[in-house]
Design an enzyme around this catalytic site. Structure first.
Site, mmCIF file in Angstrom:
data_model
loop_
_atom_site.group_PDB
_atom_site.id
_atom_site.type_symbol
_atom_site.label_atom_id
_atom_site.label_comp_id
_atom_site.label_asym_id
_atom_site.label_seq_id
_atom_site.Cartn_x
_atom_site.Cartn_y
_atom_site.Cartn_z
ATOM 1 N N GLY A 1 -0.393 -7.291 -7.317
ATOM 2 C CA GLY A 1 0.042 -6.872 -5.976
ATOM 3 C C GLY A 1 -1.098 -6.347 -5.110
ATOM 4 O O GLY A 1 -2.245 -6.202 -5.555
ATOM 5 N N ALA B 1 -2.739 -2.852 -6.090
ATOM 6 C CA ALA B 1 -3.654 -2.989 -7.232
ATOM 7 C C ALA B 1 -4.992 -3.537 -6.739
ATOM 8 O O ALA B 1 -6.062 -3.032 -7.092
ATOM 9 C CB ALA B 1 -3.037 -3.909 -8.275
ATOM 10 N N LYS B 2 -4.899 -4.546 -5.900
ATOM 11 C CA LYS B 2 -6.099 -5.221 -5.405
ATOM 12 C C LYS B 2 -6.952 -4.304 -4.519
ATOM 13 O O LYS B 2 -8.158 -4.209 -4.675
ATOM 14 C CB LYS B 2 -5.627 -6.437 -4.592
ATOM 15 C CG LYS B 2 -6.723 -7.258 -3.994
ATOM 16 C CD LYS B 2 -6.183 -8.596 -3.533
ATOM 17 C CE LYS B 2 -5.481 -8.430 -2.187
ATOM 18 N NZ LYS B 2 -4.879 -9.685 -1.724
ATOM 19 N N ARG C 1 3.991 -11.243 -12.890
ATOM 20 C CA ARG C 1 4.797 -12.447 -13.162
ATOM 21 C C ARG C 1 3.965 -13.713 -13.065
ATOM 22 O O ARG C 1 4.278 -14.728 -13.648
ATOM 23 C CB ARG C 1 5.945 -12.528 -12.146
ATOM 24 C CG ARG C 1 7.194 -11.846 -12.626
ATOM 25 C CD ARG C 1 8.228 -11.839 -11.565
ATOM 26 N NE ARG C 1 7.675 -11.288 -10.323
ATOM 27 C CZ ARG C 1 8.365 -11.055 -9.223
ATOM 28 N NH1 ARG C 1 9.632 -11.356 -9.179
ATOM 29 N NH2 ARG C 1 7.805 -10.540 -8.141
ATOM 30 N N ASP D 1 8.089 -10.404 -17.637
ATOM 31 C CA ASP D 1 9.309 -10.433 -16.846
ATOM 32 C C ASP D 1 9.924 -9.041 -16.998
ATOM 33 O O ASP D 1 10.444 -8.697 -18.066
ATOM 34 C CB ASP D 1 10.246 -11.528 -17.386
ATOM 35 C CG ASP D 1 11.589 -11.513 -16.670
ATOM 36 O OD1 ASP D 1 11.840 -10.581 -15.870
ATOM 37 O OD2 ASP D 1 12.397 -12.418 -16.924
ATOM 38 N N ASP E 1 1.315 11.131 -4.407
ATOM 39 C CA ASP E 1 1.310 11.158 -2.949
ATOM 40 C C ASP E 1 -0.170 11.065 -2.593
ATOM 41 O O ASP E 1 -0.925 12.025 -2.810
ATOM 42 C CB ASP E 1 1.906 12.460 -2.409
ATOM 43 C CG ASP E 1 1.981 12.428 -0.891
ATOM 44 O OD1 ASP E 1 0.934 12.158 -0.261
ATOM 45 O OD2 ASP E 1 3.070 12.660 -0.333
ATOM 46 N N HIS E 2 -0.620 9.921 -2.112
ATOM 47 C CA HIS E 2 -2.069 9.724 -2.030
ATOM 48 C C HIS E 2 -2.734 10.657 -1.014
ATOM 49 O O HIS E 2 -3.941 10.863 -1.072
ATOM 50 C CB HIS E 2 -2.433 8.249 -1.808
ATOM 51 C CG HIS E 2 -2.338 7.773 -0.405
ATOM 52 N ND1 HIS E 2 -1.147 7.432 0.186
ATOM 53 C CD2 HIS E 2 -3.287 7.565 0.541
ATOM 54 C CE1 HIS E 2 -1.372 7.053 1.425
ATOM 55 N NE2 HIS E 2 -2.659 7.117 1.675
ATOM 56 N N HIS F 1 4.034 12.494 2.921
ATOM 57 C CA HIS F 1 2.668 12.936 3.242
ATOM 58 C C HIS F 1 2.643 14.146 4.178
ATOM 59 O O HIS F 1 1.888 15.096 3.964
ATOM 60 C CB HIS F 1 1.872 11.802 3.914
ATOM 61 C CG HIS F 1 1.860 10.522 3.139
ATOM 62 N ND1 HIS F 1 1.800 10.478 1.773
ATOM 63 C CD2 HIS F 1 1.894 9.219 3.545
ATOM 64 C CE1 HIS F 1 1.797 9.212 1.374
ATOM 65 N NE2 HIS F 1 1.860 8.431 2.421
ATOM 66 N N LYS G 1 2.521 5.204 14.307
ATOM 67 C CA LYS G 1 1.699 3.989 14.278
ATOM 68 C C LYS G 1 1.376 3.571 15.711
ATOM 69 O O LYS G 1 2.054 3.958 16.647
ATOM 70 C CB LYS G 1 2.453 2.881 13.555
ATOM 71 C CG LYS G 1 2.637 3.187 12.063
ATOM 72 C CD LYS G 1 2.921 1.953 11.263
ATOM 73 C CE LYS G 1 3.120 2.267 9.787
ATOM 74 N NZ LYS G 1 1.875 2.570 9.075
HETATM 75 C C1 BG6 Z 1 1.305 4.861 3.358
HETATM 76 C C2 BG6 Z 1 2.301 4.343 4.352
HETATM 77 O O1 BG6 Z 1 1.919 5.731 2.439
HETATM 78 O O2 BG6 Z 1 0.274 5.560 4.045
HETATM 79 C C3 BG6 Z 1 1.630 3.472 5.390
HETATM 80 O O3 BG6 Z 1 3.299 3.605 3.658
HETATM 81 C C4 BG6 Z 1 0.473 4.185 6.027
HETATM 82 O O4 BG6 Z 1 2.569 3.062 6.380
HETATM 83 C C5 BG6 Z 1 -0.448 4.755 4.957
HETATM 84 O O5 BG6 Z 1 -0.229 3.241 6.816
HETATM 85 C C6 BG6 Z 1 -1.515 5.609 5.594
HETATM 86 O O6 BG6 Z 1 -2.445 5.973 4.623
HETATM 87 P P1 BG6 Z 1 -3.927 6.359 5.006
HETATM 88 O O7 BG6 Z 1 -4.542 6.783 3.719
HETATM 89 O O8 BG6 Z 1 -4.555 5.106 5.604
HETATM 90 O O9 BG6 Z 1 -3.843 7.427 6.030
#
Ligand code: BG6
Length: 475
Positions: free
Chosen positions: A13, A16-17, A44, A87, A179-180, A242, A334
């Site tokens: 996906g 990952a990439k 898959r 699968d 939560d990145h 976030h 956005k």
């Molecule tokens: C993701 C959202 O969690 O965070 C995206 O699904 C958003 O819609 C992205 O663009 C923003 O992340 P960053 O690290 O670019 O601020």
């Protein structure tokens, strides 16, 4: 770090990439992966090991933060990866995978520590976790952990049901909700910045701070994700997770350090009063960096009748000893004028009697991205006798800043949950957001248009103006 196996579902996906393999590769380059470490890439698509390694090498060449041209290091890293067709709905697939993992663990002398990373559509989270458990893949003598990415549910009820299912498959302490935004270095630095500077600690409270502004603006639109985004909108996509995590990280302090207590202290907003505290927007056609871009409803894959938000601003108040009475304004959207994530503490008007239309401002801006920096806005008497703003600016070297995923994967491999979202926080965030979701669905909160490339709907300016404040914009 203990030797371990990294089992990645959804290995072909996009995430990952773009993020996961580059993060692992950067850890590899920095010698931060265990010497004995095996990656099981699952998908898959009918790759074999060799083809998949070529695919990973290409991704690293495009998306890695560093070492893009280091063919030897890329080959060395790729050799750690095995690809398996899986699968996800077939129990037999998990038995075969279990045998393959055991075989490799024996070859490498791995003790059975396994980290399962589910980079898949949310409807697969529960079923995959249960299959991992039922096949015995997750029941080894070593330590097993499960890492998943948002969306954690679509609303409060579905989030609870997801957590119940996962809890049947893994002990709750071994479930790592990513939560990145919590992996962004400046976010991780926030408390150290405040705690190690008494001058900040002394003033970040309701005696000196007039309001706090948390912004995460993006210039991108919905991109190729309409299928997901049109069902989610900004409230679910960014705000519930976030933005509320940023709020918790910003507002916690030495007396109330537990993030759960912070989110629990936010006064609830009822459905019927939501329109007084929340602004909802959707981008219309406009210009981004000189290029004309379509409005949200005209984006490919978006329902032309869509009622989805791409912008949310909110005013929150905390029942907290040091923040009581200080509004927290949070906004995300956005197709705004710039990509910027920042936290701004605006200090109380230093010159109450100042008559100028442009008020004197004293604020501290902690800039999380795209550049990590801190701006301190001071004021000085200029030669013309007017008070003039004098900014103090500090920036870190962008080259050296690790990606959020590098820090988070390193922590997950070490079993350190500090910078992951904890279930209680996720649940309390959904609880706060739930009446707002309902107000949006019942159209109690108007959906304002804003031109792409602007700073969002004017109604969001009014949200602050009502209390005599204004957003701190750049430039
Ligand atoms: C993701 C959202 O969690 O965070 C995206 O699904 C958003 O819609 C992205 O663009 C923003 O992340 P960053 O690290 O670019 O601020």
């Amino acid at each position: 770090m203990q030797a371990s196996a990294f089992v990645l579902f959804g290995a072909t996906g996009d995430l990952a990439k773009r993020k996961i393999f580059p993060a692992l590769y950067n850890l590899h380059l920095e010698g931060k992966l265990p010497e004995r470490f095996a990656v099981f890439a699952l998908g898959r698509k009918p790759f074999n090991d060799e083809l998949f390694r070529v695919h990973v090498a290409e991704s690293l060449g495009r998306f890695s933060r560093k070492g893009k041209e280091n063919a030897a290091a890329i080959a060395d890293f790729a050799a750690r990866i095995q690809y398996h067709v899986l699968d996800a709905r077939d129990p037999e697939s998990y038995i075969r995978l279990k045998h393959a993992v055991e075989k490799r663990e024996t070859e490498l002398g791995l003790p059975g520590n396994r980290l399962f990373y589910l980079s898949v559509a949310p409807e697969h989270f529960g079923p995959i976790a249960m299959h991992i458990r039922e096949s015995g893949l997750g029941n080894e003598d070593g330590r097993t952990r499960l890492v998943i990415e948002k969306p954690f549910g679509h609303d409060l009820a579905s989030a609870r049901s997801l957590n119940d299912t996962l809890g049947r498959a893994f002990p709750s302490d071994d479930i790592y909700y990513i939560d990145h935004y919590l992996g962004k270095p400046m976010v991780q630095n926030l408390q150290a910045l405040i705690a190690s500077n008494p001058v900040l600690k002394a003033v970040l409270n309701n005696h000196y701070v007039a309001n706090v502004q948390i912004t995460a603006s993006e210039t991108v639109g919905v991109e190729a994700r309409a299928g997901y985004y049109d069902q989610a909108g900004a409230l679910r996509d960014m705000f519930q997770n976030h933005m509320l995590q940023l709020l918790m990280m910003t507002a916690r302090h030495s007396e109330v350090y537990d993030k759960r207590k912070i989110i629990d202290s936010v006064y609830p907003v009822n459905k019927d009063e939501a329109a007084n505290h929340i602004v909802r927007g959707r981008y219309a056609a406009g210009e981004i960096e000189g290029n004309a871009v379509p409005g949200y409803r005209d984006e490919p894959g978006v329902d032309p009748q869509s009622n989805t938000d791409t912008y949310v601003a909110a005013r929150l108040q905390l029942d907290d000893p040091i923040w009581r009475g200080v509004p927290f304004y949070i906004r995300t959207g956005k197709r705004l004028s710039e990509k910027s994530t920042r936290i701004v503490f605006v200090f109380k008007n230093p010159l109450e009697s100042h008559s100028s239309e442009d008020p004197v401002r004293n604020y501290l801006s902690i800039n999380i991205q795209p550049n990590q920096s801190v701006d301190f806005q001071l004021n000085l008497h200029g030669l013309n006798g007017e008070i003039q703003p004098v900014p103090l600016h500090f920036a870190t070297d962008a080259e050296e800043v690790p990606e959020a995923y590098e820090l988070l994967l390193f922590d997950a491999l070490h079993g350190d949950p500090t910078f992951f979202a904890h279930w209680d926080e996720i649940e309390l965030s959904w609880k706060w957001v739930q009446p707002i979701l309902e107000a949006f669905e019942e159209r109690i909160v108007p959906l304002h248009a804003y031109p792409a490339g602007s700073n969002g709907p004017l109604a969001a300016d009014r949200l602050l103006a009502e209390q005599g404040f204004a957003w701190v914009e750049h430039g």
